[in-house]
Scaffold this active site. Structure first.
Site, PDB file in Angstrom:
ATOM      1  CG  HIS A 220      -2.184   0.472   1.312  1.00 33.05           C
ATOM      2  ND1 HIS A 220      -2.311   1.874   0.050  1.00 33.05           N
ATOM      3  CD2 HIS A 220      -3.153   1.284   2.337  1.00 33.05           C
ATOM      4  CE1 HIS A 220      -3.525   2.555   0.855  1.00 33.05           C
ATOM      5  NE2 HIS A 220      -3.708   2.029   1.916  1.00 33.05           N
ATOM      6  CG  HIS A 259      -4.674   0.210  -8.518  1.00 31.42           C
ATOM      7  ND1 HIS A 259      -5.624   0.346  -7.954  1.00 31.42           N
ATOM      8  CD2 HIS A 259      -3.778   1.414  -7.342  1.00 31.42           C
ATOM      9  CE1 HIS A 259      -5.935   0.894  -7.319  1.00 31.42           C
ATOM     10  NE2 HIS A 259      -5.082   1.844  -6.691  1.00 31.42           N
ATOM     11  CG  ASP A 310       2.923   4.275  -3.923  1.00 32.11           C
ATOM     12  OD1 ASP A 310       2.001   3.298  -3.494  1.00 32.11           O
ATOM     13  OD2 ASP A 310       2.454   5.113  -2.953  1.00 32.11           O
TER      14      ASP A 310
HETATM   15  C1  SDX Z   1      -1.994   1.905  -3.669  1.00 33.02           C
HETATM   16  O1  SDX Z   1      -6.427   0.929  -3.475  1.00 33.02           O
HETATM   17  C2  SDX Z   1      -6.087   1.432  -3.360  1.00 33.02           C
HETATM   18  O2  SDX Z   1      -6.401   2.885  -3.826  1.00 33.02           O
HETATM   19  C3  SDX Z   1      -3.744   1.838  -2.925  1.00 33.02           C
HETATM   20  C4  SDX Z   1      -3.848   3.631  -3.129  1.00 33.02           C
HETATM   21  C5  SDX Z   1      -4.685   4.703  -2.385  1.00 33.02           C
HETATM   22  O3  SDX Z   1      -4.400   5.817  -3.022  1.00 33.02           O
HETATM   23  O4  SDX Z   1      -4.871   4.191  -1.256  1.00 33.02           O
HETATM   24  O5  SDX Z   1      -4.236   3.374  -4.914  1.00 33.02           O
HETATM   25  C6  SDX Z   1      -2.559   3.376  -2.665  1.00 33.02           C
HETATM   26  O6  SDX Z   1      -1.598   1.510  -2.560  1.00 33.02           O
HETATM   27  C7  SDX Z   1      -0.923   1.813  -4.498  1.00 33.02           C
HETATM   28  C8  SDX Z   1      -0.065   0.224  -4.683  1.00 33.02           C
HETATM   29  C9  SDX Z   1       0.969   0.107  -4.293  1.00 33.02           C
HETATM   30  N1  SDX Z   1       1.484  -0.665  -3.717  1.00 33.02           N
HETATM   31  C10 SDX Z   1       2.025  -1.822  -4.621  1.00 33.02           C
HETATM   32  O7  SDX Z   1       3.151  -0.927  -5.376  1.00 33.02           O
HETATM   33  C11 SDX Z   1       3.368  -2.363  -4.340  1.00 33.02           C
HETATM   34  C12 SDX Z   1       3.271  -3.503  -5.577  1.00 33.02           C
HETATM   35  N2  SDX Z   1       1.525  -3.753  -6.190  1.00 33.02           N
HETATM   36  C13 SDX Z   1       1.646  -5.165  -6.068  1.00 33.02           C
HETATM   37  O8  SDX Z   1       1.595  -5.964  -4.543  1.00 33.02           O
HETATM   38  C14 SDX Z   1      -0.210  -5.070  -6.602  1.00 33.02           C
HETATM   39  O9  SDX Z   1      -0.283  -4.492  -7.670  1.00 33.02           O
HETATM   40  C15 SDX Z   1      -0.991  -4.500  -5.533  1.00 33.02           C
HETATM   41  C16 SDX Z   1      -0.868  -5.170  -4.147  1.00 33.02           C
HETATM   42  C17 SDX Z   1      -1.089  -3.279  -5.679  1.00 33.02           C
HETATM   43  C18 SDX Z   1      -2.640  -4.778  -6.278  1.00 33.02           C
HETATM   44  O10 SDX Z   1      -2.625  -6.866  -5.495  1.00 33.02           O
HETATM   45  P1  SDX Z   1      -3.837  -7.278  -6.065  1.00 33.02           P
HETATM   46  O11 SDX Z   1      -5.295  -6.839  -6.917  1.00 33.02           O
HETATM   47  O12 SDX Z   1      -4.301  -8.477  -5.150  1.00 33.02           O
HETATM   48  O13 SDX Z   1      -2.947  -8.222  -7.168  1.00 33.02           O
HETATM   49  P2  SDX Z   1      -2.550  -9.705  -7.232  1.00 33.02           P
HETATM   50  O14 SDX Z   1      -0.785  -9.024  -6.152  1.00 33.02           O
HETATM   51  O15 SDX Z   1      -3.594 -10.606  -7.319  1.00 33.02           O
HETATM   52  O16 SDX Z   1      -1.546  -9.223  -8.759  1.00 33.02           O
HETATM   53  C19 SDX Z   1      -2.658 -10.117 -10.414  1.00 33.02           C
HETATM   54  C20 SDX Z   1      -1.838 -10.272 -10.737  1.00 33.02           C
HETATM   55  C21 SDX Z   1      -0.853 -11.238 -10.552  1.00 33.02           C
HETATM   56  O17 SDX Z   1       0.290 -12.165 -11.597  1.00 33.02           O
HETATM   57  P3  SDX Z   1      -0.224 -13.678 -11.060  1.00 33.02           P
HETATM   58  O18 SDX Z   1       0.498 -14.055 -10.084  1.00 33.02           O
HETATM   59  O19 SDX Z   1      -0.986 -13.859 -11.676  1.00 33.02           O
HETATM   60  O20 SDX Z   1       0.565 -14.303 -12.106  1.00 33.02           O
HETATM   61  O21 SDX Z   1      -0.404  -9.459 -11.367  1.00 33.02           O
HETATM   62  C22 SDX Z   1       0.380  -9.086 -10.409  1.00 33.02           C
HETATM   63  C23 SDX Z   1       0.803 -10.673  -9.898  1.00 33.02           C
HETATM   64  O22 SDX Z   1       1.579 -11.498  -9.845  1.00 33.02           O
HETATM   65  N3  SDX Z   1       1.093  -8.364 -10.356  1.00 33.02           N
HETATM   66  C24 SDX Z   1       2.130  -7.793 -10.492  1.00 33.02           C
HETATM   67  C25 SDX Z   1       3.027  -6.199  -9.359  1.00 33.02           C
HETATM   68  N4  SDX Z   1       1.096  -6.277  -9.780  1.00 33.02           N
HETATM   69  C26 SDX Z   1       0.895  -7.467  -9.022  1.00 33.02           C
HETATM   70  N5  SDX Z   1       3.772  -8.215 -11.189  1.00 33.02           N
HETATM   71  C27 SDX Z   1       4.883  -7.476 -10.544  1.00 33.02           C
HETATM   72  N6  SDX Z   1       4.653  -6.801 -10.364  1.00 33.02           N
HETATM   73  C28 SDX Z   1       3.893  -6.310  -9.342  1.00 33.02           C
HETATM   74  N7  SDX Z   1       3.957  -4.994  -8.417  1.00 33.02           N
END
Ligand code: SDX
Length: 374
Positions: A220, A259, A310
């Site tokens: 997050h 996201h 971010d």
């Molecule tokens: C914020 O919710 C909000 O609105 C939050 C926010 C706000 O303003 O409050 O927007 C602020 O928190 C933004 C997000 C910041 N976090 C990150 O940048 C951390 C990296 N991002 C991920 O961990 C992920 O994208 C999340 C946590 C943001 C979202 O996760 P989800 O919806 O649970 O998606 P997921 O983990 O199930 O991923 C789906 C697929 C996966 O692939 P498979 O395993 O199914 O093959 O997408 C891939 C993931 O591996 N994936 C990524 C990735 N994000 C998703 N792969 C590599 N790098 C990434 N960053």
């Protein structure tokens, strides 16, 4: 009971008039106004008024809010004494979480959960959080905190309290726009935490402490710091390809990408990318923008995931001179407005937030006395 959905993905847990997110179209609207319009024409204080009150302020109303914020920036002496007791090695988000929790003990209205008192506490917390962050930063460096000024807006005053210098107006405006962009974002995890806490009629400081604790996580708000650490580790534009290809091959998360709601570009990233380019060029640090752009090209091509708020925040905050481990506290300096707006909205039409869990454990086991167990 409804069907179990992991991570509550797509589950609607509230009705809200604060912000609207269209994850397919990549749109964000605060109280009816598009984020691009607000980031271009508005100010953080005006957006705070909008989120708290549901409409844009008159000039007199805006001036009054700015005056209220300025009057409430100084920390109670007892709270400053607690900040002084923190180890200089404490994680800044742990320091902020602890300080906000402690701030309740110096707020005469802390236990008053009425809407009127909560509105006043929303202003006090929005005013105090940047002061807490800047004071902790100076104390951990062995320097005396700098008293806030009443003649500067929130963003300019933060930079002043951190550095002791009145900031370049362009830099102050960049931080002000950053604060606008991050002020609210629907039912994100930290906002949800604040609403769950408020749902029990716990006080505003408890709800904001829950929110800060939740924002701290690297999935997050903690992602901006991790993204900058990645840029620093890569170091040069010609090192990006090897780093990213290896990271993706190792299935590592590229922080600042992906996201839960946006399945196209986060509209805030669109603005922040432009800000990063302008600021990096102005500060003679274009490599951070160039590295970011190359990472974006590779990750969007390879993984079909896009930069979130971010990612470009990292280079923007870095060239503004914010220490890397203060990036998430910067996020909190903005999101305090959204959190408190959601607390007020929850309070106005409250019902305890209490979902269910689907029990998947054993049932009807026979109790065996301890001396008869294997
Ligand atoms: C914020 O919710 C909000 O609105 C939050 C926010 C706000 O303003 O409050 O927007 C602020 O928190 C933004 C997000 C910041 N976090 C990150 O940048 C951390 C990296 N991002 C991920 O961990 C992920 O994208 C999340 C946590 C943001 C979202 O996760 P989800 O919806 O649970 O998606 P997921 O983990 O199930 O991923 C789906 C697929 C996966 O692939 P498979 O395993 O199914 O093959 O997408 C891939 C993931 O591996 N994936 C990524 C990735 N994000 C998703 N792969 C590599 N790098 C990434 N960053």
């Amino acid at each position: 009971m409804s069907t179990f959905i992991k991570g509550l993905e797509g589950v609607v847990v509230a009705q809200s008039q604060l912000s609207y997110i269209d994850g397919q179209a990549g749109q964000l609207i605060y109280r009816g106004y598009h984020i691009h319009d607000l980031a271009t024409h508005s100010s953080f204080e005006e957006v705070a008024y909008l989120l708290w009150n549901g409409r844009l302020p008159t000039r007199a109303e805006l001036d009054d809010l700015k005056h209220q914020l300025a009057l409430n920036r100084q920390l109670p002496n007892g709270l400053l004494a607690i900040l002084r007791s923190f180890p200089t090695t404490a994680a800044p988000m742990a320091a902020l979480r602890t300080a906000v929790s402690a701030a309740a003990m110096f707020d005469p209205e802390a236990e008053d959960v009425s809407l009127e008192a909560s509105r006043r506490k929303a202003i006090r917390l929005t005013a105090q959080i940047p002061t807490i962050v800047a004071a902790y930063e100076r104390l951990r460096r062995g320097e005396e905190p700098i008293l806030p000024r009443e003649d500067l807006d929130q963003a300019a005053n933060y930079l002043y309290m951190q550095t002791g210098q009145v900031p370049d107006p362009e830099n102050a405006r960049a931080l002000d726009r950053y604060f606008i962009l991050l002020a609210d974002h629907g039912m994100n995890a930290s906002t949800f935490a604040a609403r769950v806490t408020t749902g029990t009629l716990a006080d505003m400081h408890s709800a904001i402490t829950s929110a800060i604790a939740t924002l701290k996580g690297p999935l997050h708000g903690g992602a901006n710091q991790k993204a900058m650490e990645m840029l620093l580790e890569i170091g040069q534009p010609d090192k990006v390809d090897d780093y990213i290809k290896r990271a993706l091959a190792e299935k590592r998360r590229i922080m600042g990408f992906g996201h839960r709601v946006y399945k196209t570009e986060d509209p805030r990233a669109t603005v922040l990318r432009r800000m990063s380019k302008e600021l990096c060029e102005k500060m003679g640090a274009t490599k951070w923008y160039e590295i970011s752009r190359r990472i974006e090209e590779l990750v969007t091509t390879e993984k079909k995931i896009y930069p979130n708020v971010d990612f470009y925040s990292a280079s923007v905050l870095y060239v503004l001179g914010i220490p890397v481990d203060l990036f998430t506290p910067m996020f909190a300096c903005s999101r305090i407005v959204g959190w408190t707006a959601h607390v007020l909205e929850q309070l106005a039409d409250n019902r305890l937030i209490r979902p269910r869990a689907e029990y998947v454990g054993p049932k009807d086991l026979t109790y065996v006395p301890i001396d008869e167990r294997g």
